[in-house]
Design a protein around this motif. Structure first.
Motif, PDB file in Angstrom:
ATOM      1  N   LEU A 250       0.824  -1.211   0.000  1.00 27.80           N
ATOM      2  CA  LEU A 250       0.000   0.000   0.000  1.00 27.80           C
ATOM      3  C   LEU A 250       0.860   1.264   0.000  1.00 27.80           C
ATOM      4  O   LEU A 250       0.533   2.251  -0.666  1.00 27.80           O
ATOM      5  CB  LEU A 250      -0.924  -0.004   1.223  1.00 27.80           C
ATOM      6  CG  LEU A 250      -1.866  -1.208   1.355  1.00 27.80           C
ATOM      7  CD1 LEU A 250      -2.699  -1.087   2.616  1.00 27.80           C
ATOM      8  CD2 LEU A 250      -2.771  -1.332   0.137  1.00 27.80           C
ATOM      9  N   GLY A 251       1.970   1.225   0.725  1.00 31.12           N
ATOM     10  CA  GLY A 251       2.860   2.383   0.764  1.00 31.12           C
ATOM     11  C   GLY A 251       3.466   2.685  -0.587  1.00 31.12           C
ATOM     12  O   GLY A 251       3.630   3.847  -0.973  1.00 31.12           O
ATOM     13  N   GLN A 252       3.800   1.662  -1.333  1.00 25.07           N
ATOM     14  CA  GLN A 252       4.372   1.858  -2.670  1.00 25.07           C
ATOM     15  C   GLN A 252       3.348   2.502  -3.597  1.00 25.07           C
ATOM     16  O   GLN A 252       3.693   3.366  -4.406  1.00 25.07           O
ATOM     17  CB  GLN A 252       4.832   0.516  -3.242  1.00 25.07           C
ATOM     18  CG  GLN A 252       5.545   0.641  -4.583  1.00 25.07           C
ATOM     19  CD  GLN A 252       5.973  -0.704  -5.139  1.00 25.07           C
ATOM     20  OE1 GLN A 252       5.474  -1.747  -4.731  1.00 25.07           O
ATOM     21  NE2 GLN A 252       6.905  -0.685  -6.092  1.00 25.07           N
ATOM     22  N   ILE A 253       2.094   2.085  -3.485  1.00 24.81           N
ATOM     23  CA  ILE A 253       1.031   2.682  -4.298  1.00 24.81           C
ATOM     24  C   ILE A 253       0.900   4.170  -3.968  1.00 24.81           C
ATOM     25  O   ILE A 253       0.805   5.023  -4.863  1.00 24.81           O
ATOM     26  CB  ILE A 253      -0.298   1.947  -4.078  1.00 24.81           C
ATOM     27  CG1 ILE A 253      -0.214   0.532  -4.661  1.00 24.81           C
ATOM     28  CG2 ILE A 253      -1.456   2.719  -4.714  1.00 24.81           C
ATOM     29  CD1 ILE A 253      -1.436  -0.325  -4.388  1.00 24.81           C
ATOM     30  N   GLU A 254       0.900   4.507  -2.687  1.00 36.54           N
ATOM     31  CA  GLU A 254       0.784   5.907  -2.274  1.00 36.54           C
ATOM     32  C   GLU A 254       1.954   6.731  -2.805  1.00 36.54           C
ATOM     33  O   GLU A 254       1.755   7.825  -3.360  1.00 36.54           O
ATOM     34  CB  GLU A 254       0.735   5.997  -0.753  1.00 36.54           C
ATOM     35  CG  GLU A 254      -0.544   5.451  -0.141  1.00 36.54           C
ATOM     36  CD  GLU A 254      -0.527   5.488   1.365  1.00 36.54           C
ATOM     37  OE1 GLU A 254      -1.584   5.239   1.979  1.00 36.54           O
ATOM     38  OE2 GLU A 254       0.549   5.759   1.959  1.00 36.54           O
ATOM     39  N   ARG A 255       3.169   6.211  -2.644  1.00 40.85           N
ATOM     40  CA  ARG A 255       4.347   6.959  -3.097  1.00 40.85           C
ATOM     41  C   ARG A 255       4.346   7.150  -4.608  1.00 40.85           C
ATOM     42  O   ARG A 255       4.725   8.223  -5.108  1.00 40.85           O
ATOM     43  CB  ARG A 255       5.627   6.240  -2.655  1.00 40.85           C
ATOM     44  CG  ARG A 255       5.862   6.264  -1.142  1.00 40.85           C
ATOM     45  CD  ARG A 255       7.236   5.727  -0.792  1.00 40.85           C
ATOM     46  NE  ARG A 255       7.401   4.321  -1.138  1.00 40.85           N
ATOM     47  CZ  ARG A 255       7.065   3.306  -0.341  1.00 40.85           C
ATOM     48  NH1 ARG A 255       6.519   3.539   0.840  1.00 40.85           N
ATOM     49  NH2 ARG A 255       7.267   2.054  -0.722  1.00 40.85           N
ATOM     50  N   ALA A 256       3.917   6.135  -5.336  1.00 37.56           N
ATOM     51  CA  ALA A 256       3.889   6.240  -6.801  1.00 37.56           C
ATOM     52  C   ALA A 256       2.902   7.315  -7.247  1.00 37.56           C
ATOM     53  O   ALA A 256       3.206   8.122  -8.137  1.00 37.56           O
ATOM     54  CB  ALA A 256       3.523   4.898  -7.417  1.00 37.56           C
ATOM     55  N   LEU A 257       1.730   7.343  -6.640  1.00 37.16           N
ATOM     56  CA  LEU A 257       0.726   8.329  -7.022  1.00 37.16           C
ATOM     57  C   LEU A 257       1.143   9.741  -6.619  1.00 37.16           C
ATOM     58  O   LEU A 257       0.933  10.698  -7.369  1.00 37.16           O
ATOM     59  CB  LEU A 257      -0.624   7.979  -6.389  1.00 37.16           C
ATOM     60  CG  LEU A 257      -1.323   6.746  -6.962  1.00 37.16           C
ATOM     61  CD1 LEU A 257      -2.609   6.441  -6.198  1.00 37.16           C
ATOM     62  CD2 LEU A 257      -1.633   6.919  -8.450  1.00 37.16           C
ATOM     63  N   GLU A 258       1.736   9.879  -5.440  1.00 39.66           N
ATOM     64  CA  GLU A 258       2.161  11.205  -4.996  1.00 39.66           C
ATOM     65  C   GLU A 258       3.337  11.732  -5.808  1.00 39.66           C
ATOM     66  O   GLU A 258       3.657  12.918  -5.746  1.00 39.66           O
ATOM     67  CB  GLU A 258       2.505  11.164  -3.505  1.00 39.66           C
ATOM     68  CG  GLU A 258       1.257  10.996  -2.632  1.00 39.66           C
ATOM     69  CD  GLU A 258       1.589  10.834  -1.162  1.00 39.66           C
ATOM     70  OE1 GLU A 258       2.797  10.752  -0.814  1.00 39.66           O
ATOM     71  OE2 GLU A 258       0.639  10.758  -0.359  1.00 39.66           O
ATOM     72  N   GLY A 259       3.964  10.870  -6.573  1.00 40.13           N
ATOM     73  CA  GLY A 259       5.029  11.308  -7.468  1.00 40.13           C
ATOM     74  C   GLY A 259       4.514  11.852  -8.788  1.00 40.13           C
ATOM     75  O   GLY A 259       5.298  12.379  -9.587  1.00 40.13           O
ATOM     76  N   LYS A 260       3.207  11.735  -9.030  1.00 39.55           N
ATOM     77  CA  LYS A 260       2.617  12.250 -10.265  1.00 39.55           C
ATOM     78  C   LYS A 260       2.384  13.755 -10.149  1.00 39.55           C
ATOM     79  O   LYS A 260       2.012  14.259  -9.090  1.00 39.55           O
ATOM     80  CB  LYS A 260       1.294  11.542 -10.572  1.00 39.55           C
ATOM     81  CG  LYS A 260       1.375  10.014 -10.573  1.00 39.55           C
ATOM     82  CD  LYS A 260       2.329   9.486 -11.612  1.00 39.55           C
ATOM     83  CE  LYS A 260       2.329   7.958 -11.614  1.00 39.55           C
ATOM     84  NZ  LYS A 260       3.325   7.392 -12.562  1.00 39.55           N
ATOM     85  N   GLU A 261       2.558  14.463 -11.250  1.00 34.83           N
ATOM     86  CA  GLU A 261       2.437  15.923 -11.232  1.00 34.83           C
ATOM     87  C   GLU A 261       1.032  16.400 -10.888  1.00 34.83           C
ATOM     88  O   GLU A 261       0.856  17.508 -10.389  1.00 34.83           O
ATOM     89  CB  GLU A 261       2.840  16.499 -12.598  1.00 34.83           C
ATOM     90  CG  GLU A 261       4.333  16.429 -12.874  1.00 34.83           C
ATOM     91  CD  GLU A 261       4.697  17.097 -14.179  1.00 34.83           C
ATOM     92  OE1 GLU A 261       3.915  16.968 -15.138  1.00 34.83           O
ATOM     93  OE2 GLU A 261       5.751  17.743 -14.236  1.00 34.83           O
ATOM     94  N   LEU A 262       0.033  15.577 -11.155  1.00 37.57           N
ATOM     95  CA  LEU A 262      -1.344  16.015 -10.954  1.00 37.57           C
ATOM     96  C   LEU A 262      -1.897  15.670  -9.574  1.00 37.57           C
ATOM     97  O   LEU A 262      -3.021  16.047  -9.261  1.00 37.57           O
ATOM     98  CB  LEU A 262      -2.253  15.380 -12.014  1.00 37.57           C
ATOM     99  CG  LEU A 262      -1.828  15.543 -13.471  1.00 37.57           C
ATOM    100  CD1 LEU A 262      -2.878  14.962 -14.400  1.00 37.57           C
ATOM    101  CD2 LEU A 262      -1.601  17.008 -13.794  1.00 37.57           C
ATOM    102  N   ILE A 263      -1.127  14.968  -8.757  1.00 40.80           N
ATOM    103  CA  ILE A 263      -1.650  14.471  -7.488  1.00 40.80           C
ATOM    104  C   ILE A 263      -0.886  15.095  -6.328  1.00 40.80           C
ATOM    105  O   ILE A 263       0.340  15.075  -6.279  1.00 40.80           O
ATOM    106  CB  ILE A 263      -1.567  12.938  -7.427  1.00 40.80           C
ATOM    107  CG1 ILE A 263      -2.510  12.349  -8.486  1.00 40.80           C
ATOM    108  CG2 ILE A 263      -1.927  12.415  -6.035  1.00 40.80           C
ATOM    109  CD1 ILE A 263      -2.478  10.837  -8.567  1.00 40.80           C
TER     110      ILE A 263
END
Length: 246
Positions: free
Chosen positions: A77-90
């Motif tokens: 779950l942490g990897q999913i959060e980090r990946a999404l927070e690395g997106k410019e739109l999030i």
């Protein structure tokens, strides 16, 4: 027949059945559970947004992080959060599991509040926190800011002004452009009226806008919206107007 007793008994039985179901579901070995669904929730904002749940799912699939079909104990779950927070739109992502093998993702998106086109040829959006965003990812009409705008000015002065304007339905409709002069002072270009409104330095913006609003409602509505070429609310307790030559 005591209906109250019967109703109490039925509720007790229903609660007991649920507890048994929950116990069985939770006691099932993690390795036997498979994620059957990914649910995505995107926080709504007063300014709308641009992300959709389908686009978030696509982001995860592109990064090989879509959890659907995976064993629940293998999902990071942490990897999913980090990946999404690395997106410019999030801006923020939170991921957690639910009963019945569902993975929930809650997303807070970045929302641009002003479109900067400065005198150095830079062209970018600024979000509600004052951080730059690339153009071409957002189609809604935005307030435009032109002139002498550095990245520091955009973050510390422009974004707070734009947030105030966007939060007020009157100003969101009336102001179409901010022009920043070389000394950092601010001009407003209104949608209605053939004039420029001058705010001076970007301080006490709320009070200046309120004074300008009252002038619009009780002054220009009577005198005419094209009577003046320039309206200044720079100084407290006064409004200085320059007449149109025509």
């Amino acid at each position: 027949m005591n209906w109250k007793t019967i109703l109490t008994t039925l509720c007790t039985l229903a609660l007991a059945a649920y507890l048994v179901f929950a116990f069985v579901a939770l006691s099932k070995p993690a390795e036997d559970k498979v994620c059957r669904e990914l649910r995505v929730s995107i926080e709504e904002t007063s300014l709308g947004g641009f992300l959709t749940p389908a686009e978030v799912r696509t982001m995860l699939s592109t990064d090989n992080l879509n959890p659907e079909g995976l064993a629940m104990d293998r999902i990071d779950l942490g990897q999913i959060e980090r990946a999404l927070e690395g997106k410019e739109l999030i801006e923020k992502a939170e991921c957690y599991t639910m009963l019945d093998s569902v993975v929930m993702v809650e997303v807070k998106q970045r929302v641009p509040v002003v479109h900067v086109i400065n005198d150095r040829g830079e062209n970018y959006y600024v979000d509600s926190h004052g951080d730059p965003m690339p153009i071409g990812i957002y189609t809604r009409d935005l307030l435009v800011a032109t002139g002498h705008i550095s990245r520091a000015y955009a973050k510390n002065s422009l974004a707070p002004m734009a947030n105030q304007i966007q939060a007020d339905s009157f100003w969101r409709s009336e102001i179409v452009q901010l022009n920043i002069l070389s000394d950092g002072s601010v001009e407003l270009v209104p949608r209605v009226g053939n004039h420029i409104a001058y705010l001076g330095q970007p301080t006490r913006i709320a009070k200046k806008l309120e004074r300008l609003r009252k002038f619009y409602l009780y002054g220009l509505n009577v005198a005419g919206w094209n009577k003046y070429s320039r309206v200044s609310v720079e100084f407290d307790n006064q409004i200085i107007c320059k007449r149109n030559k025509k």
